[in-house]
Scaffold this motif. Sequence first.
Motif, PDB file in Angstrom:
ATOM      1  N   MET A 148     -37.288 -51.236  28.146  1.00 25.68           N
ATOM      2  CA  MET A 148     -36.387 -52.340  27.456  1.00 25.68           C
ATOM      3  C   MET A 148     -37.078 -52.246  26.071  1.00 25.68           C
ATOM      4  N   LYS A 149     -36.268 -52.457  25.096  1.00 25.18           N
ATOM      5  CA  LYS A 149     -36.611 -52.610  24.035  1.00 25.18           C
ATOM      6  C   LYS A 149     -37.447 -54.126  23.703  1.00 25.18           C
ATOM      7  N   THR A 150     -38.615 -53.827  23.066  1.00 29.32           N
ATOM      8  CA  THR A 150     -39.544 -55.206  22.839  1.00 29.32           C
ATOM      9  C   THR A 150     -38.736 -56.471  22.022  1.00 29.32           C
ATOM     10  N   GLN A 151     -39.106 -57.434  22.633  1.00 22.85           N
ATOM     11  CA  GLN A 151     -38.386 -58.829  22.071  1.00 22.85           C
ATOM     12  C   GLN A 151     -39.672 -59.549  21.210  1.00 22.85           C
ATOM     13  N   LEU A 152     -40.790 -58.901  21.210  1.00 18.19           N
ATOM     14  CA  LEU A 152     -41.904 -59.829  20.902  1.00 18.19           C
ATOM     15  C   LEU A 152     -41.868 -59.777  19.414  1.00 18.19           C
ATOM     16  N   THR A 153     -42.434 -60.933  18.984  1.00 15.75           N
ATOM     17  CA  THR A 153     -42.226 -60.961  17.507  1.00 15.75           C
ATOM     18  C   THR A 153     -43.896 -60.748  16.855  1.00 15.75           C
ATOM     19  N   LYS A 154     -43.829 -60.982  15.456  1.00 17.08           N
ATOM     20  CA  LYS A 154     -45.229 -60.608  14.940  1.00 17.08           C
ATOM     21  C   LYS A 154     -45.934 -61.986  15.426  1.00 17.08           C
ATOM     22  N   GLU A 155     -45.393 -63.191  15.481  1.00 17.21           N
ATOM     23  CA  GLU A 155     -46.099 -64.395  15.668  1.00 17.21           C
ATOM     24  C   GLU A 155     -46.678 -64.358  17.198  1.00 17.21           C
ATOM     25  N   ASP A 156     -45.972 -63.666  17.994  1.00 14.19           N
ATOM     26  CA  ASP A 156     -46.166 -63.262  19.345  1.00 14.19           C
ATOM     27  C   ASP A 156     -47.660 -62.609  19.366  1.00 14.19           C
ATOM     28  N   LEU A 157     -47.793 -61.572  18.591  1.00 11.62           N
ATOM     29  CA  LEU A 157     -49.005 -60.559  18.473  1.00 11.62           C
ATOM     30  C   LEU A 157     -50.193 -61.434  17.869  1.00 11.62           C
ATOM     31  N   VAL A 158     -50.023 -61.839  16.897  1.00 12.20           N
ATOM     32  CA  VAL A 158     -50.931 -62.809  16.198  1.00 12.20           C
ATOM     33  C   VAL A 158     -51.473 -63.661  17.025  1.00 12.20           C
ATOM     34  N   THR A 159     -50.799 -64.618  17.591  1.00 10.99           N
ATOM     35  CA  THR A 159     -51.178 -65.674  18.549  1.00 10.99           C
ATOM     36  C   THR A 159     -51.999 -65.099  19.812  1.00 10.99           C
ATOM     37  N   PHE A 160     -51.462 -64.153  20.235  1.00  9.24           N
ATOM     38  CA  PHE A 160     -52.382 -63.444  21.364  1.00  9.24           C
ATOM     39  C   PHE A 160     -53.880 -62.970  20.934  1.00  9.24           C
ATOM     40  N   GLU A 161     -53.902 -62.188  19.771  1.00 12.22           N
ATOM     41  CA  GLU A 161     -55.203 -61.587  19.175  1.00 12.22           C
ATOM     42  C   GLU A 161     -56.260 -63.240  18.791  1.00 12.22           C
ATOM     43  N   GLN A 162     -55.349 -64.007  18.443  1.00  9.90           N
ATOM     44  CA  GLN A 162     -56.309 -65.169  18.026  1.00  9.90           C
ATOM     45  C   GLN A 162     -56.581 -65.845  19.193  1.00  9.90           C
ATOM     46  N   GLU A 163     -56.090 -65.939  20.301  1.00 12.44           N
ATOM     47  CA  GLU A 163     -56.243 -66.478  21.518  1.00 12.44           C
ATOM     48  C   GLU A 163     -57.551 -65.706  22.520  1.00 12.44           C
ATOM     49  N   ILE A 164     -57.326 -64.293  21.920  1.00 13.29           N
ATOM     50  CA  ILE A 164     -58.633 -63.553  22.659  1.00 13.29           C
ATOM     51  C   ILE A 164     -59.926 -63.928  21.759  1.00 13.29           C
ATOM     52  N   ALA A 165     -59.738 -63.856  20.181  1.00 13.97           N
ATOM     53  CA  ALA A 165     -60.781 -64.041  19.497  1.00 13.97           C
ATOM     54  C   ALA A 165     -61.464 -65.369  19.868  1.00 13.97           C
ATOM     55  N   ASP A 166     -60.906 -66.354  20.258  1.00 10.53           N
ATOM     56  CA  ASP A 166     -61.343 -67.528  20.528  1.00 10.53           C
ATOM     57  C   ASP A 166     -62.211 -67.596  21.947  1.00 10.53           C
ATOM     58  N   VAL A 167     -61.451 -67.026  22.962  1.00  8.89           N
ATOM     59  CA  VAL A 167     -62.224 -66.782  24.000  1.00  8.89           C
ATOM     60  C   VAL A 167     -63.685 -65.845  23.772  1.00  8.89           C
ATOM     61  N   PHE A 168     -63.536 -64.838  23.169  1.00  8.15           N
ATOM     62  CA  PHE A 168     -64.415 -63.756  22.874  1.00  8.15           C
ATOM     63  C   PHE A 168     -65.741 -64.711  22.081  1.00  8.15           C
ATOM     64  N   ALA A 169     -65.316 -65.456  21.027  1.00 12.94           N
ATOM     65  CA  ALA A 169     -66.236 -66.457  20.386  1.00 12.94           C
ATOM     66  C   ALA A 169     -67.204 -67.225  21.468  1.00 12.94           C
ATOM     67  N   THR A 170     -66.525 -67.690  22.648  1.00 13.70           N
ATOM     68  CA  THR A 170     -67.452 -68.519  23.534  1.00 13.70           C
ATOM     69  C   THR A 170     -68.485 -67.514  24.239  1.00 13.70           C
ATOM     70  N   GLY A 171     -68.313 -66.453  24.145  1.00 15.46           N
ATOM     71  CA  GLY A 171     -69.275 -65.608  24.826  1.00 15.46           C
ATOM     72  C   GLY A 171     -68.776 -65.081  26.221  1.00 15.46           C
ATOM     73  N   ALA A 172     -67.407 -65.458  26.688  1.00 15.65           N
ATOM     74  CA  ALA A 172     -67.038 -65.416  28.162  1.00 15.65           C
ATOM     75  C   ALA A 172     -66.770 -64.083  28.385  1.00 15.65           C
ATOM     76  N   ILE A 173     -66.571 -63.365  27.417  1.00 17.24           N
ATOM     77  CA  ILE A 173     -66.198 -61.894  27.763  1.00 17.24           C
ATOM     78  C   ILE A 173     -67.349 -60.923  27.679  1.00 17.24           C
ATOM     79  N   ARG A 174     -68.101 -60.256  28.623  1.00 17.51           N
ATOM     80  CA  ARG A 174     -69.171 -59.759  28.799  1.00 17.51           C
ATOM     81  C   ARG A 174     -68.975 -58.068  28.395  1.00 17.51           C
ATOM     82  N   ALA A 175     -68.059 -57.981  27.248  1.00 16.85           N
ATOM     83  CA  ALA A 175     -67.785 -56.450  27.323  1.00 16.85           C
ATOM     84  C   ALA A 175     -67.273 -56.284  25.812  1.00 16.85           C
ATOM     85  N   PRO A 176     -67.281 -55.186  25.037  1.00 17.96           N
ATOM     86  CA  PRO A 176     -66.697 -55.196  23.723  1.00 17.96           C
ATOM     87  C   PRO A 176     -65.198 -55.313  23.644  1.00 17.96           C
TER      88      PRO A 176
END
Length: 206
Positions: free
Chosen positions: A1-29
């Motif tokens: 199925m063709k993607t329905q995702l928007t730029k905002e969806d992708l930006v928000t996802f990466e920002q969410e991961i960045a926030d978690v990574f900044a806490t040190g909770a992800i023990r990998a690159p």
Amino acid sequence: MKTQLTKEDLVTFEQEIADVFATGAIRAPVHLRAGREDQLIKIFREENIGDDDYIFGFWDAHELALLKGVPREEVKQAILDGKSISLCFPKYKVLCSGIVGSLMGTATGVAWALKNQGKSGRAFLFCGEMSSETGIFFEAVKYAYNFDLPVKFIVCDNGLSVMTKTRDVWGSEDPWFKATKYESKIIYFQYVNGYPHSGLGKLIKF
Ligand SMILES: Cc1ncc(C[n+]2csc(CCOP(=O)(O)OP(=O)(O)O)c2C)c(N)n1
């Protein structure tokens, strides 16, 4: 199925991961990307990438998994589990590796099999511009071109290989394939990555 995702969806996802990574909770690159959302969405829509198609990517594939249809929470959980640089979701035909140059032959082989078994589906391999300078990239593109295989190579050019300027290494402004017949197998675009190559720019980069 063709993607329905928007730029905002992708930006928000990466920002969410960045926030978690900044806490040190992800023990990998973790490799975050910003600035190429529109181009990626355009490619997924224009190429009509769907369920039968295979996506091959490398260490920076969060957006690719989302665009291919892997549920957001599944992608997030895999990243939290330390698999950001080698996301693999076989059920969704998303296969990634953290090793430079490791999947060009695989993508071409999958395309060869799809064609010769008369199956629908294509292979799409997304990589950086420095990866597109490797010998295996050239060999794979040449083979795919010569045998007219259903595979496309998408080169996302952010001008950097980790912290090295790619043009300084190439000695040329243009990628090797520019104005060659092989361009028919390649989609190329430039972008500026809003994040460092890996992580958030603290500690080591690799
Ligand atoms: C075989 C191997 N050598 C070195 C590395 C370390 N490494 C990770 S990403 C990268 C740079 C790749 O640059 P490019 O293809 O332009 O990717 P991008 O900048 O888009 O991440 C390198 C050298 C690796 N992952 N695998």
